[in-house]
Design a protein around this motif. Structure first.
Motif, PDB file in Angstrom:
ATOM      1  N   CYS A 151       0.851  -1.189   0.000  1.00 40.65           N
ATOM      2  CA  CYS A 151       0.000   0.000   0.000  1.00 40.65           C
ATOM      3  C   CYS A 151       0.890   1.243   0.000  1.00 40.65           C
ATOM      4  CB  CYS A 151      -0.896  -0.027   1.242  1.00 40.65           C
ATOM      5  SG  CYS A 151      -2.176   1.256   1.240  1.00 40.65           S
ATOM      6  N   CYS A 158       4.222   4.562   4.309  1.00 40.95           N
ATOM      7  CA  CYS A 158       3.666   4.975   5.597  1.00 40.95           C
ATOM      8  C   CYS A 158       3.681   6.495   5.663  1.00 40.95           C
ATOM      9  CB  CYS A 158       4.460   4.363   6.758  1.00 40.95           C
ATOM     10  SG  CYS A 158       6.229   4.793   6.692  1.00 40.95           S
ATOM     11  N   LYS A 161      -2.724   8.500   5.631  1.00 42.27           N
ATOM     12  CA  LYS A 161      -3.889   7.745   6.078  1.00 42.27           C
ATOM     13  C   LYS A 161      -4.318   6.722   5.033  1.00 42.27           C
ATOM     14  CE  LYS A 161      -8.523   8.304   8.009  1.00 42.27           C
ATOM     15  NZ  LYS A 161      -9.581   9.266   8.370  1.00 42.27           N
ATOM     16  N   TRP A 162      -4.337   7.152   3.757  1.00 43.22           N
ATOM     17  CA  TRP A 162      -4.804   6.273   2.674  1.00 43.22           C
ATOM     18  C   TRP A 162      -3.751   6.152   1.573  1.00 43.22           C
ATOM     19  CZ3 TRP A 162      -8.996   3.510   3.588  1.00 43.22           C
ATOM     20  CH2 TRP A 162      -9.950   4.000   4.489  1.00 43.22           C
ATOM     21  N   ARG A 190      -8.197   1.185  -3.015  1.00 41.10           N
ATOM     22  CA  ARG A 190      -7.773   2.049  -1.910  1.00 41.10           C
ATOM     23  C   ARG A 190      -7.406   1.186  -0.708  1.00 41.10           C
ATOM     24  NH1 ARG A 190     -11.534   6.657   0.881  1.00 41.10           N
ATOM     25  NH2 ARG A 190      -9.909   8.189   1.333  1.00 41.10           N
ATOM     26  N   CYS A 191      -6.403   1.629   0.048  1.00 42.75           N
ATOM     27  CA  CYS A 191      -5.993   0.854   1.216  1.00 42.75           C
ATOM     28  C   CYS A 191      -5.525   1.803   2.329  1.00 42.75           C
ATOM     29  CB  CYS A 191      -4.879  -0.129   0.850  1.00 42.75           C
ATOM     30  SG  CYS A 191      -3.446   0.660   0.062  1.00 42.75           S
ATOM     31  N   ARG A 192      -5.582   1.309   3.569  1.00 46.81           N
ATOM     32  CA  ARG A 192      -5.131   2.110   4.721  1.00 46.81           C
ATOM     33  C   ARG A 192      -3.628   1.969   4.897  1.00 46.81           C
ATOM     34  NH1 ARG A 192      -7.997   4.527   8.565  1.00 46.81           N
ATOM     35  NH2 ARG A 192     -10.284   4.389   8.503  1.00 46.81           N
ATOM     36  N   LYS A 194      -0.089   3.099   7.392  1.00 41.86           N
ATOM     37  CA  LYS A 194       0.315   3.472   8.750  1.00 41.86           C
ATOM     38  C   LYS A 194       0.575   4.975   8.784  1.00 41.86           C
ATOM     39  CE  LYS A 194       2.472  -0.975   9.763  1.00 41.86           C
ATOM     40  NZ  LYS A 194       3.735  -1.661  10.128  1.00 41.86           N
ATOM     41  N   LYS A 195      -0.048   5.651   9.722  1.00 41.89           N
ATOM     42  CA  LYS A 195       0.107   7.107   9.785  1.00 41.89           C
ATOM     43  C   LYS A 195       1.534   7.495  10.164  1.00 41.89           C
ATOM     44  CE  LYS A 195      -4.659   8.278  10.933  1.00 41.89           C
ATOM     45  NZ  LYS A 195      -5.545   8.974  11.897  1.00 41.89           N
TER      46      LYS A 195
END
Length: 205
Positions: A151, A158, A161-162, A190-192, A194-195
């Motif tokens: 992602c 990282c 958010k997205w 779309r994927c999440r 790591k912030k």
């Protein structure tokens, strides 16, 4: 009395000659209509040879054969130019409307579909009917999907958010060469992400 009989016979003979001449003119006119563009023409069979730019079209009516000189061959025929005569040759398949050669069709009649020079009522396996062109187009079965990629967002893995992840699948080389109608070879979703990036920001590539 003999003079009167002689005149009467002369009159009858003249009328017969007049009638024969009139019939010959009508027959010649009818023959001329059927011999347009001919070099040689038969009263019974029509054109035998044509002027060099025209094609000789021959068709049968029962046991009789007729010839006609035409600029272009009609549907179901193709033109073959020769040293002595140009001929309209009939396509072998009755479902073919126009052909490039006796066995290679270029356009099929209604209710038939064209595929590799042949006409089919139903398209062969691994092909799909194209109603607009009345042709059968190759389809293809792509390989399995790959795993989803990492992602990312602008090459970062990282810190956002997205992001977006992608997967692909291979298409056979033969299908690509034939211009086959293949399904999608790549998908994204779309994927999440790591912030926060542990130990600093990470980039892909």
């Amino acid at each position: 009395m003999q003079w009167i009989i002689f005149m009467l016979l002369l009159f009858i003979s003249s009328m017969e000659m007049l009638t024969q001449n009139r019939w010959k003119k009508q027959a010649s006119a009818g023959l001329l209509e059927n011999c347009t563009g001919c070099i040689l023409c038969s009263e019974d069979n029509g054109c035998i040879t044509c002027h060099h730019r025209l094609f000789l079209l021959i068709w049968r009516d029962g046991i009789r054969q007729y010839g006609m000189c035409v600029h272009t061959c009609p549907p179901g025929y193709f033109g073959v130019r020769g040293l002595e005569v140009n001929r309209c040759t009939k396509c072998r398949s009755p479902s073919c409307e126009s052909c490039f050669s006796r066995d290679f069709c270029m356009k099929c009649k209604d209710k038939f579909y064209l595929y590799k020079g042949q006409c089919f009522r139903q398209c062969p396996p691994s092909t799909a009917a194209q109603p607009g062109t009345r042709e059968c187009q190759e389809t293809c079965e792509p390989g399995p999907w790959s795993e989803w990629s990492a992602c990312t967002n602008e090459s970062r893995t990282c810190g956002c958010k997205w992001g977006v992840e992608t997967r692909v699948r291979e298409v056979p080389e033969a299908a690509r060469e034939e211009g086959a109608a293949c399904p999608a070879r790549q998908e994204s979703r779309r994927c999440r992400m790591k912030k926060h990036c542990p130990g600093g920001e990470h980039r892909v590539g």
